[in-house]
Scaffold this motif. Structure first.
Motif, PDB file in Angstrom:
ATOM      1  N   UNK A  34      46.500  45.532   8.347  1.00 53.45           N
ATOM      2  CA  UNK A  34      47.037  46.895   8.228  1.00 53.45           C
ATOM      3  C   UNK A  34      47.085  47.526   9.616  1.00 53.45           C
ATOM      4  N   UNK A  35      48.092  48.373   9.813  1.00 54.14           N
ATOM      5  CA  UNK A  35      48.170  49.175  11.038  1.00 54.14           C
ATOM      6  C   UNK A  35      48.016  50.627  10.629  1.00 54.14           C
ATOM      7  N   UNK A  36      46.976  51.283  11.125  1.00 52.16           N
ATOM      8  CA  UNK A  36      46.837  52.727  10.918  1.00 52.16           C
ATOM      9  C   UNK A  36      47.798  53.361  11.910  1.00 52.16           C
ATOM     10  N   UNK A  37      48.753  54.145  11.410  1.00 46.11           N
ATOM     11  CA  UNK A  37      49.773  54.649  12.341  1.00 46.11           C
ATOM     12  C   UNK A  37      49.859  56.173  12.347  1.00 46.11           C
ATOM     13  N   UNK A  38      50.415  56.680  13.447  1.00 44.98           N
ATOM     14  CA  UNK A  38      50.604  58.114  13.633  1.00 44.98           C
ATOM     15  C   UNK A  38      51.008  58.346  15.075  1.00 44.98           C
ATOM     16  N   UNK A  87      47.750  52.444  16.062  1.00 45.84           N
ATOM     17  CA  UNK A  87      48.616  52.894  17.142  1.00 45.84           C
ATOM     18  C   UNK A  87      49.364  54.139  16.702  1.00 45.84           C
ATOM     19  N   UNK A  88      49.609  55.127  17.606  1.00 46.15           N
ATOM     20  CA  UNK A  88      49.355  55.190  19.022  1.00 46.15           C
ATOM     21  C   UNK A  88      48.146  56.094  19.277  1.00 46.15           C
ATOM     22  N   UNK A  89      47.377  55.798  20.336  1.00 44.89           N
ATOM     23  CA  UNK A  89      46.268  56.682  20.693  1.00 44.89           C
ATOM     24  C   UNK A  89      46.715  57.626  21.800  1.00 44.89           C
ATOM     25  N   UNK A 135      47.463  52.754  24.760  1.00 45.93           N
ATOM     26  CA  UNK A 135      47.096  54.075  25.277  1.00 45.93           C
ATOM     27  C   UNK A 135      48.133  54.523  26.322  1.00 45.93           C
ATOM     28  N   UNK A 136      49.179  55.241  25.874  1.00 46.95           N
ATOM     29  CA  UNK A 136      50.252  55.625  26.807  1.00 46.95           C
ATOM     30  C   UNK A 136      49.747  56.538  27.919  1.00 46.95           C
ATOM     31  N   UNK A 137      50.101  56.196  29.163  1.00 43.35           N
ATOM     32  CA  UNK A 137      49.664  57.017  30.297  1.00 43.35           C
ATOM     33  C   UNK A 137      50.787  57.909  30.810  1.00 43.35           C
TER      34      UNK A 137
END
Ligand code: SAM
Length: 447
Positions: free
Chosen positions: A196-200, A241-243, A268-270
């Motif tokens: 499973x992918x927890x998404x948001x 994803x995404x944090x 972790x988008x910078x």
């Protein structure tokens, strides 16, 4: 005979999840779902507006769908998702053959909109809020994969980064109750799902109204408690994803270290390596804050794969700012990097900034950063040769009839020779070759 609906999905996993939920509701209301626009009575385009190009694609696609059936006056075409929410009724004038505009929170009201069109209203729209009691249930037949399930845990965004349209297209953050998430995962496990992918948009900003479902679990933030509660379901592989960097608590890494079924991958988008640009982007963190969080990831007792997003050519980005981004990429050594040229989104604060970076400079910087990242990625991927990874077999490779493809727990694409009956199995693959963005290997056995 039942009307047939086809939904074409653009953009992020949240859109994939919305499509799955919309399809579940439509089937319950008596519609049949089909897999091609050619066979459909109703075509819905679930759209993305994050960059201008994605938005333009929708209008091209509407033209193609209408052109393929020029005399079919019964064909109903609807635009749903982010473009629908943002453009609203103006879509009807931009594309006069569109019958329905369905906002991001109207996924459970589509059947009544279709009925209104069928009854003679040629143009209908719904840009309203979600109903409190809207069901998040997704029927297994509508899921994009029989092995990997996307589970939205939070939708919307409160961050208001100056470049980003998401807070306007998807509204404010709203977290799903943990008890509901846990029971969905338990159900998926009993149906045989392996991952499973927890998404948001920002999973680690998860903040449900009550602790119900996570109350017995330790953790520095509700998201950390949710991770531990989800791990306790025994689902074989759990990714998220995404944090968002500002809300990234080191306890997330501790939770991963404690639970082998929390996978070894962090996105972790910078966005930029320059403090000046991060400030103009209103990211709410500095380069040093980000690097501190990365240090915890890199010092983990598990080898965690790290991926990120970067925007190139944000207004005012100088050569020095760009050099700082290159240095940050060299320091972080990302396993994968998604590079985007800045795209002006009207309505966002950055749209009014005048120091525009010329297109050719953006392209030049894009190519340079891509080269730097590729070199790092080649090294990282080469290090996998000889190692054995646990791979969930997702499907046959589109490039070779004898190869299968799946993802490792560290979220690498892995190809290897094998027979179709292994689909859905978790197998051990020893890596023999590193390719651009994927690994190749041979199977050792199934788990
Ligand atoms: N919430 C996450 C964050 O910002 O940390 C990511 C969500 S966003 C939908 C996915 C990616 O699209 C962003 O990380 C960013 O790199 C890119 N993006 C968003 N707006 C953009 C724009 N106006 N121009 C270019 N890229 C953009």
């Amino acid at each position: 005979m039942k009307s047939k609906v086809y939904i074409e999905t653009f953009g992020c996993q949240m859109n994939v999840a919305d499509t799955e939920r919309a399809a579940t509701g439509l089937r319950q209301s008596g519609y049949e779902m089909c897999s091609s626009a050619d066979d459909a009575d109703v075509v819905l385009l679930n759209t993305c507006s994050v960059r201008e190009r994605a938005e333009r694609k929708v209008f091209t696609r509407i033209g193609e769908i209408r052109a393929a059936r020029p005399n079919d006056r019964n064909l109903v075409v609807g635009v749903m998702g982010c473009v629908a929410q943002l453009e609203g009724q103006s879509i009807f004038s931009q594309s006069p053959t569109v019958n329905m505009v369905i906002g991001t929170r109207a996924t459970d009201r589509i059947s009544s909109l279709i009925e209104r069109v069928r009854e003679g209203e040629r143009k209908v729209s719904d840009l309203g809020e979600r109903r409190e009691e809207e069901s998040w249930d997704v029927s297994p037949v509508e899921r994009h994969s029989p092995h990997v399930a996307f589970i939205p845990i939070i939708e919307g965004c409160n961050k208001f980064c100056s470049f980003c349209i998401v807070p306007y297209s998807r509204g404010r953050e709203r977290s799903r109750p943990a008890s509901e998430i846990i029971s969905e995962i338990q159900k998926l496990k009993s149906l045989g799902y392996k991952e499973v992918h927890l998404i948001g948009q920002n999973v680690n900003s998860y903040r449900p109204r009550t602790e119900q479902g996570i109350e017995g679990y330790p953790g520095a933030t509700p998201f950390c408690r949710l991770l531990r509660a989800v791990a306790a379901t025994g689902m074989q592989r759990i990714k998220f994803t995404t944090s968002f960097p500002r809300d990234f608590h080191p306890d997330i890494v501790s939770a991963i270290e404690e639970h082998p079924n929390l996978c070894d991958w962090i996105h972790l988008p910078v966005q930029s390596g320059s403090d000046r640009i991060l400030k103009a982007m209103r990211r709410g963190h500095k380069r040093s804050d980000y690097l501190e969080k990365i240090e915890r990831v890199k010092n983990s007792t598990r080898q965690l794969s790290l991926t990120s997003d970067i925007i190139i050519g944000f207004p005012g980005e100088t050569e020095d700012d760009f050099r700082e981004t290159i240095e940050l990429v060299e320091q972080c050594r990302y396993d994968s990097l998604y590079l985007f040229k800045y795209s002006k989104r009207s309505g966002t604060p950055a749209a009014s900034l005048s120091a525009i970076v010329p297109e050719e400079v953006k392209t030049q910087r894009f190519l340079e950063l891509e080269r730097v990242h590729r070199r790092i990625q080649e090294d990282i991927y080469r290090d996998y040769i000889g190692r054995t990874l646990s791979v969930l077999v997702e499907r046959q490779s589109s490039r070779s009839e004898t190869d299968l493809v799946g993802h490792s727990t560290c979220h690498k694409v892995v190809n290897f020779p094998g027979s179709g009956d292994l689909e859905g199995e978790v197998v051990d693959v020893t890596i023999t070759e590193a390719k651009t963005n994927s690994l190749y290997g041979t199977m050792r056995g199934s788990n």
